[in-house]
Design a protein around this motif. Structure first.
Motif, short mmCIF file in Angstrom:
data_model
loop_
_atom_site.label_atom_id
_atom_site.label_comp_id
_atom_site.label_asym_id
_atom_site.label_seq_id
_atom_site.Cartn_x
_atom_site.Cartn_y
_atom_site.Cartn_z
N GLY A 65 0.81 -1.23 0.00
CA GLY A 65 0.00 0.00 0.00
C GLY A 65 0.83 1.26 0.00
N CYS A 66 2.07 1.20 -0.49
CA CYS A 66 2.97 2.35 -0.40
C CYS A 66 2.68 3.36 -1.53
CB CYS A 66 4.42 1.88 -0.48
SG CYS A 66 5.60 3.22 -0.24
N ALA A 67 2.74 4.64 -1.18
CA ALA A 67 2.42 5.70 -2.15
C ALA A 67 3.58 6.04 -3.09
CB ALA A 67 2.01 6.96 -1.39
N GLU A 68 4.74 5.48 -2.85
CA GLU A 68 5.89 5.76 -3.73
C GLU A 68 5.83 4.84 -4.96
OE1 GLU A 68 8.34 8.19 -2.92
OE2 GLU A 68 6.84 8.66 -1.40
N ASP A 69 6.58 5.23 -6.01
CA ASP A 69 6.49 4.45 -7.25
C ASP A 69 7.81 3.78 -7.63
OD1 ASP A 69 8.00 6.59 -8.12
OD2 ASP A 69 6.73 7.06 -9.85
N CYS A 70 8.56 3.29 -6.64
CA CYS A 70 9.84 2.63 -6.92
C CYS A 70 9.58 1.45 -7.86
CB CYS A 70 10.48 2.15 -5.61
SG CYS A 70 10.51 3.47 -4.36
N GLY A 71 10.20 1.48 -9.03
CA GLY A 71 9.84 0.57 -10.11
C GLY A 71 10.14 -0.89 -9.85
N TYR A 72 10.96 -1.17 -8.84
CA TYR A 72 11.33 -2.54 -8.52
C TYR A 72 10.43 -3.15 -7.45
CZ TYR A 72 13.49 0.49 -5.02
OH TYR A 72 13.69 1.48 -4.08
N CYS A 73 9.56 -2.36 -6.84
CA CYS A 73 9.02 -2.75 -5.54
C CYS A 73 7.63 -3.37 -5.58
CB CYS A 73 9.02 -1.56 -4.59
SG CYS A 73 8.62 -2.05 -2.90
N SER A 74 7.51 -4.52 -4.93
CA SER A 74 6.24 -5.24 -4.82
C SER A 74 5.24 -4.48 -3.96
CB SER A 74 6.50 -6.61 -4.17
OG SER A 74 7.03 -6.41 -2.87
N GLN A 75 5.71 -3.49 -3.20
CA GLN A 75 4.86 -2.87 -2.18
C GLN A 75 4.24 -1.53 -2.60
OE1 GLN A 75 5.82 -3.88 1.87
NE2 GLN A 75 7.97 -3.86 1.29
N SER A 76 4.59 -1.09 -3.81
CA SER A 76 4.01 0.16 -4.30
C SER A 76 2.54 -0.06 -4.66
CB SER A 76 4.79 0.61 -5.55
OG SER A 76 4.11 1.66 -6.17
N SER A 77 1.73 0.96 -4.40
CA SER A 77 0.31 0.85 -4.77
C SER A 77 0.07 1.44 -6.16
CB SER A 77 -0.53 1.60 -3.74
OG SER A 77 -0.12 2.96 -3.73
N ALA A 132 6.66 -0.26 4.60
CA ALA A 132 6.37 0.27 3.26
C ALA A 132 5.73 1.65 3.39
CB ALA A 132 5.43 -0.69 2.53
N TRP A 133 6.54 2.59 3.75
CA TRP A 133 6.10 3.97 3.93
C TRP A 133 6.98 4.92 3.13
CZ3 TRP A 133 6.60 3.16 9.86
CH2 TRP A 133 5.38 2.75 10.41
N THR A 134 6.39 6.08 2.78
CA THR A 134 7.20 7.20 2.31
C THR A 134 8.01 7.72 3.49
OG1 THR A 134 5.50 7.78 0.72
CG2 THR A 134 7.05 9.54 1.36
N THR A 166 8.64 9.71 -7.45
CA THR A 166 7.88 10.36 -6.38
C THR A 166 8.74 10.98 -5.28
OG1 THR A 166 7.59 8.14 -5.49
CG2 THR A 166 5.72 9.07 -6.68
N ARG A 167 10.00 10.70 -5.26
CA ARG A 167 10.91 11.43 -4.35
C ARG A 167 12.29 11.48 -4.98
NH1 ARG A 167 11.78 7.01 0.57
NH2 ARG A 167 11.81 5.29 -0.87
N SER A 168 13.07 12.47 -4.57
CA SER A 168 14.31 12.74 -5.30
C SER A 168 15.53 12.09 -4.64
CB SER A 168 14.53 14.25 -5.39
OG SER A 168 14.88 14.73 -4.10
FE1 SF4 Z 1 9.58 2.44 -2.58
FE2 SF4 Z 1 9.98 1.55 -0.05
FE3 SF4 Z 1 7.51 2.13 -0.91
FE4 SF4 Z 1 8.76 0.01 -1.91
S1 SF4 Z 1 8.14 0.28 0.20
S2 SF4 Z 1 7.56 1.56 -3.07
S3 SF4 Z 1 10.88 0.72 -1.91
S4 SF4 Z 1 9.21 3.57 -0.67
#
Ligand code: SF4
Ligand code: SAM
Ligand code: DTB
Length: 340
Positions: free
Chosen positions: A77-89, A128-130, A194-196
């Motif tokens: 449910g994470c608000a970030e868009d890290c392209g590798y991450c299973s946890q991004s929403s 899984a937080w910003t 989503t973050r620098s």
């Molecule tokens: Fe990015 Fe961490 Fe969120 Fe994954 S959990 S999308 S790595 S900020």
């Protein structure tokens, strides 16, 4: 047979096109140029691994490997868009992961106790937080205190921190904070929007200023170029102080993420990254991190030879599998490695 001249790897004596050096000692440098790092990556594989192994032995017991165990204390449910991450929403078809709330403190401490009984010396709690919310800080500090009371080292990775949150974690006795730069500054925006990069460096500076040990590394195998791997290590080594711990992750390509079909990295380029990290940050713990499930025993042994001094241990990373404990212990037995 010609013998390469032995010079010390210092800014005075090392030039970008001098690739014949052998290290006498291992200078702690913070002024690496990109071409110097690239020259390390370009060395013949045997020379590079030999040098890394030699540097490793200056500061580390080559037959000891530190064991850190991960737990996901808040998943998905994470608000970030890290392209590798299973946890991004952010991915439209999702990655099939159920989002959870922050775990209860006692459950985390109980799981840490089990990890300790299994042999882990450090417990790494990931969310899984910003950034954490201020209302979560009391639970987070109670987790640090509870895990420390078991006699384990503590590490957290919670995203970006504010100054007051960093201070609370430091006051609770947090030993390490993990926050990765992930890749080079140039390639970063292809992976995360989503973050620098600077946001990440700011959090690392706050953590350092509060006296918490810095754990920062990145991921390889995301379709980056060698110059990006060089840039990532250049950023880390040129920080005012080297990170205490440098996780080198091989991408775990998770279905549903933008990187699910990225071409796998040549394993020797992974070993080169470990070796260059070891040479540039001689005293740091270099952790063979995500991706071990897909690595042969021989590849892992090459990573230890090239200076990896730590692994993530336990059958689960955050959301993806890791080798079983008995498999790792059998490998250690074969190699004469001691868990630490
Ligand atoms: Fe990015 Fe961490 Fe969120 Fe994954 S959990 S999308 S790595 S900020
Ligand atoms: N949400 C926090 C953050 O990103 O700052 C903390 C947890 S995040 C999952 C921690 C790190 O795990 C990332 O920075 C990344 O380097 C690594 N990571 C995440 N997913 C990965 C994957 N699929 N393969 C390899 N490494 C991964
Ligand atoms: C790090 O550099 N690697 C760890 C830890 N720090 C937090 C996380 C790896 C995650 C791999 C993918 C997953 O299991 O979700």
């Amino acid at each position: 047979m010609t013998v390469s001249p032995v010079t010390s790897l210092t800014p005075e004596s090392q030039t970008a096109d001098d690739t014949t050096f052998a290290l006498e000692g291992a200078a702690t440098r913070h002024d690496w140029s990109r071409s110097e790092v690239t020259a390390l990556f370009d060395r013949p594989f045997m020379d590079l691994v030999f040098e890394a192994s030699r540097v490793h032995r200056l500061y580390h017991d080559p037959n000891k490997v530190q064991l850190s165990q991960l737990i996901s204390i808040k998943t998905g449910g994470c608000a970030e868009d890290c392209g590798y991450c299973s946890q991004s929403s952010k991915y439209k078809n999702g990655t099939g992961l159920d989002a959870t709330k922050l775990m209860e403190v006692q459950r985390v401490v109980d799981a840490a106790k089990q990890a300790k009984e299994g042999g882990a010396s450090r417990y790494c709690m990931g969310a899984a937080w910003t950034s954490p919310k201020d209302r979560d800080m009391d639970s987070l500090t109670a987790m640090v205190e509870g895990v420390k009371a078991l006699g384990m080292e503590t590490c957290m990775t919670l995203g970006m921190l504010s100054p007051s949150q960093t201070k609370k974690l430091a006051d609770a006795g947090l030993d390490y904070y993990n926050h990765n730069v992930d890749t080079s500054e140039e390639f970063y925006s292809e992976i995360i929007t989503t973050r620098s990069y600077q946001d990440r460096l700011d959090t690392l500076a706050l953590v350092r200023a509060e006296g918490i040990n810095v754990c920062s590394g990145g991921i390889v195998g995301m379709g980056e170029k060698q110059s990006d791997r060089a840039g990532m290590l250049q950023t880390l080594a040129n920080l005012p102080e080297h990170p205490d711990s440098v996780p080198i992750n091989m991408l775990v390509a998770v279905p549903g993420t933008p990187l699910e079909n990225v071409e796998a990295l040549d394993p020797f380029d992974f070993v080169r990254t470990v070796a260059v990290a070891r040479i540039m940050m001689p005293k740091a713990e270099v952790r063979l991190s995500a991706g071990r499930q897909a690595m042969s025993e021989e590849l892992q042994a090459l990573c230890f030879l090239a200076g990896a001094s730590s692994i993530f241990y336990g059958e689960q990373l955050l959301t993806t599998p890791n080798p079983e404990n008995n498999k790792d212990l059998a490998l250690f037995e074969k190699l004469g490695l001691q868990p630490a």
